[in-house]
Design an enzyme around this catalytic site. Structure first.
Site, PDB file in Angstrom:
ATOM      1  CG  HIS A 175      -2.032  -1.011   1.082  1.00 49.27           C
ATOM      2  ND1 HIS A 175      -2.586  -1.661   2.151  1.00 49.27           N
ATOM      3  CD2 HIS A 175      -2.670  -1.475  -0.024  1.00 49.27           C
ATOM      4  CE1 HIS A 175      -3.535  -2.485   1.702  1.00 49.27           C
ATOM      5  NE2 HIS A 175      -3.598  -2.404   0.402  1.00 49.27           N
ATOM      6  CD  GLU A 179      -0.850   0.738   4.352  1.00 49.06           C
ATOM      7  OE1 GLU A 179      -0.177  -0.307   4.498  1.00 49.06           O
ATOM      8  OE2 GLU A 179      -2.060   0.717   4.070  1.00 49.06           O
ATOM      9  CG  HIS A 238      -0.364  -3.755   5.329  1.00 45.53           C
ATOM     10  ND1 HIS A 238      -1.104  -3.348   4.256  1.00 45.53           N
ATOM     11  CD2 HIS A 238       0.074  -5.004   5.020  1.00 45.53           C
ATOM     12  CE1 HIS A 238      -1.123  -4.296   3.337  1.00 45.53           C
ATOM     13  NE2 HIS A 238      -0.408  -5.325   3.768  1.00 45.53           N
ATOM     14  CD  GLU A 282      -3.073  -2.768   9.065  1.00 45.52           C
ATOM     15  OE1 GLU A 282      -2.381  -1.775   8.769  1.00 45.52           O
ATOM     16  OE2 GLU A 282      -3.836  -3.326   8.268  1.00 45.52           O
TER      17      GLU A 282
HETATM   18  O1  0X9 Z   1      -7.066  -3.543   4.154  1.00 47.13           O
HETATM   19  C1  0X9 Z   1      -5.924  -4.032   4.127  1.00 47.13           C
HETATM   20  O2  0X9 Z   1      -5.410  -4.518   3.129  1.00 47.13           O
HETATM   21  C2  0X9 Z   1      -5.116  -4.049   5.424  1.00 47.13           C
HETATM   22  N1  0X9 Z   1      -5.313  -2.835   6.152  1.00 47.13           N
HETATM   23  S1  0X9 Z   1      -4.701  -1.420   5.598  1.00 47.13           S
HETATM   24  O3  0X9 Z   1      -5.208  -0.352   6.423  1.00 47.13           O
HETATM   25  N2  0X9 Z   1      -3.131  -1.429   5.781  1.00 47.13           N
HETATM   26  O4  0X9 Z   1      -5.026  -1.283   4.232  1.00 47.13           O
HETATM   27  C3  0X9 Z   1      -5.573  -5.252   6.232  1.00 47.13           C
HETATM   28  C4  0X9 Z   1      -4.991  -6.542   5.759  1.00 47.13           C
HETATM   29  C5  0X9 Z   1      -5.893  -7.341   4.849  1.00 47.13           C
HETATM   30  N3  0X9 Z   1      -5.048  -8.425   4.485  1.00 47.13           N
HETATM   31  C6  0X9 Z   1      -5.344  -9.678   4.067  1.00 47.13           C
HETATM   32  N4  0X9 Z   1      -6.561 -10.077   3.825  1.00 47.13           N
HETATM   33  N5  0X9 Z   1      -4.331 -10.489   3.947  1.00 47.13           N
HETATM   34 ZN    ZN Z   2      -2.032  -1.540   4.080  1.00 46.25          ZN
END
Ligand code: 0X9
Ligand code: ZN
Length: 450
Positions: free
Chosen positions: A206, A209, A332, A407
């Site tokens: 992402h 981040e 992340h 996170e």
């Molecule tokens: O939404 C996301 O992808 C992640 N949170 S973020 O705020 N960094 O965007 C959460 C992880 C979701 N990941 C998986 N399903 N592996």
């Molecule tokens: Zn992320």
């Protein structure tokens, strides 16, 4: 004399002509924002950068089902409200970035429906401005890379090269291939013994981040330079693959055009970008993702459609068995969480109890080091349901048993969202590395690396 209509027609024609030829906007005849049109050198063309002046961050709390339904609808219909997560359950708190022109309307909605809330930030652009002052220019010598500033992709990559030259007995630069816009996806392999089990760290999927790539370079540096006997043992007993920026196009875009960009930069008609952490071929587009290219969590036109996804998949497929990759870490931000599969269902993975135990140990180690609270658990239970993530894919398809998504800082009610101040890089990266070390040591004790 030009009438208003013919003047604007001229503007439309020139603009279209410039777009067609890809030419730059000239410095003459530009309205510089003061309302008057000036020409020549006295007027600079404003940069093509997204601005968030007077955008506010609200933190709301849902006390009724009605409020939840209302906010689910609101998220669906509005592109001027950026939800950090989704409205899901009673008692939940949620941060929302509200565009300046929606502030009155949004505040009225909170009042009308009696929704508990706090304003965390009144002018989000201030946070971005101070953050951009913490970036060192891309012209610096890579030896100046530290963990008190943020760095351009170019600097990070030059630092990888320079560091690999310095530690050529242990460190090699690896190239996964090129991104959609032809940026390389570079990482390192740190290896002292070909028989070691390996740990793979993915960062920067992402774009916004920034703490994620910074943590990746910190970990590389610690593994090479730490005087701590425990860290030296980790560097000796395991081989490490670390890729600081698996979405290089997006990362560059956050420096040049929009600090809040998340996805890759693939073009879909009038909008761009796939959320690469929704694009993996594991329960792709099943939950917590969108089929709409304008959304931040767009899963892409098909599973594994994106160049960046394909490069990472190829890399892991061809290295997982050969290099004995037993651990997959995705970095992340933000919210201070440590999560393991599954992302798409509340069903439990076969080694749920172990992953839960290692996660709890790791968050306790963070608490002991910095006092920060991290929450751990399965991804589905901890943050929100989401299919198509890289960690779930690595765990499911390649049977990599130890798989976690961090996170990193700040806390869930952070005033800066993803714009973590640079003074926090070092402590954040350090606690993340402590957590990884704790996980690896605990998993080793349980025989995962035999
Ligand atoms: O939404 C996301 O992808 C992640 N949170 S973020 O705020 N960094 O965007 C959460 C992880 C979701 N990941 C998986 N399903 N592996
Ligand atoms: Zn992320």
């Amino acid at each position: 004399m030009l009438t208003w209509h013919s003047a604007s027609l001229w503007l439309v024609i020139t603009t279209l002509a410039m777009a067609a030829t890809g030419s730059k906007v000239l410095s003459e005849n530009v309205d510089c924002g003061g309302g008057s049109v000036v020409g020549g050198e006295t007027c600079q063309v404003p940069p093509d950068q997204a601005r968030y002046d007077h955008y506010r961050i609200y933190n709301v709390q849902f006390d009724t089902e009605e409020q939840i339904k209302l906010f689910q609808k609101l998220e669906d219909e509005s592109d001027s409200l950026t939800f950090i997560g989704h409205a899901r359950e009673i008692g939940q708190k949620l941060s929302i970035l509200v565009a300046a022109h929606r502030v009155a309307d949004f505040a009225d909605l909170l009042k009308t429906y009696n929704i508990q809330h706090r304003v965390l930030t009144y002018n989000f652009q201030d946070k971005i401005d101070s953050n951009l002052r913490e970036v060192l220019p891309d012209s610096i010598d890579p030896s100046k890379l530290d963990w008190q500033h943020f760095f351009h992709l170019k600097t990070i990559y030059a630092w990888l090269d320079q560091t690999a030259e310095k530690y050529s007995d242990r460190l090699t630069v690896l190239d996964m291939g090129s991104s959609t816009q032809n940026n390389r996806i570079l990482g390192i392999k740190l290896a002292t013994n070909p028989n070691n089990k390996a740990i793979f760290i993915e960062a920067g999927i992402h774009a916004r981040e920034w703490i994620s790539p910074a943590t990746a370079t910190y970990i590389i540096n610690e593994l090479l330079t730490s005087q701590d006997a425990g860290v030296q043992k980790l560097a000796r007993d395991y081989n490490w693959f670390v890729f600081p920026s698996v979405n290089p196009d997006g990362y560059k875009y956050t420096f040049e055009h929009d600090r809040m960009w998340r996805k890759n930069r693939q073009l879909f008609g009038t909008s761009r970008g796939v959320d690469l952490n929704r694009n993996y071929p594991d329960h792709w587009n099943s939950t917590g993702s969108s089929s709409d290219p304008t959304r931040y969590d767009y899963a892409g036109p098909s599973a594994g459609s994106e160049v960046e996804t394909q490069r990472l998949i190829e890399f892991i497929r061809s290295h997982a068995k050969k290099e004995q990759i037993k651990t997959y870490i995705a970095l992340h931000s933000y919210s201070q969480m440590l999560m393991f599969p599954y992302g798409h269902t509340k069903d439990r993975v076969y080694n749920y109890d172990d992953l839960q135990e290692f996660g709890k140990k790791a968050t306790a180690a963070i608490k002991a080091e910095s006092g920060r609270d991290y929450v751990s658990g399965s991804l589905y239970e901890t943050i929100y349901p989401a299919g198509g993530g890289s960690m779930d894919w690595a765990h499911a398809e390649l049977e990599i048993p130890i798989a976690y998504t961090f996170e990193l800082r700040g806390p869930p009610d952070s005033q800066d969202l993803f714009i973590l101040p640079a003074v926090q890089i070092q402590p954040t990266a350090s606690e993340a590395f402590t957590a990884i070390r704790t996980i690896v040591e605990a998993a080793a004790e349980k025989g995962y690396y035999k």
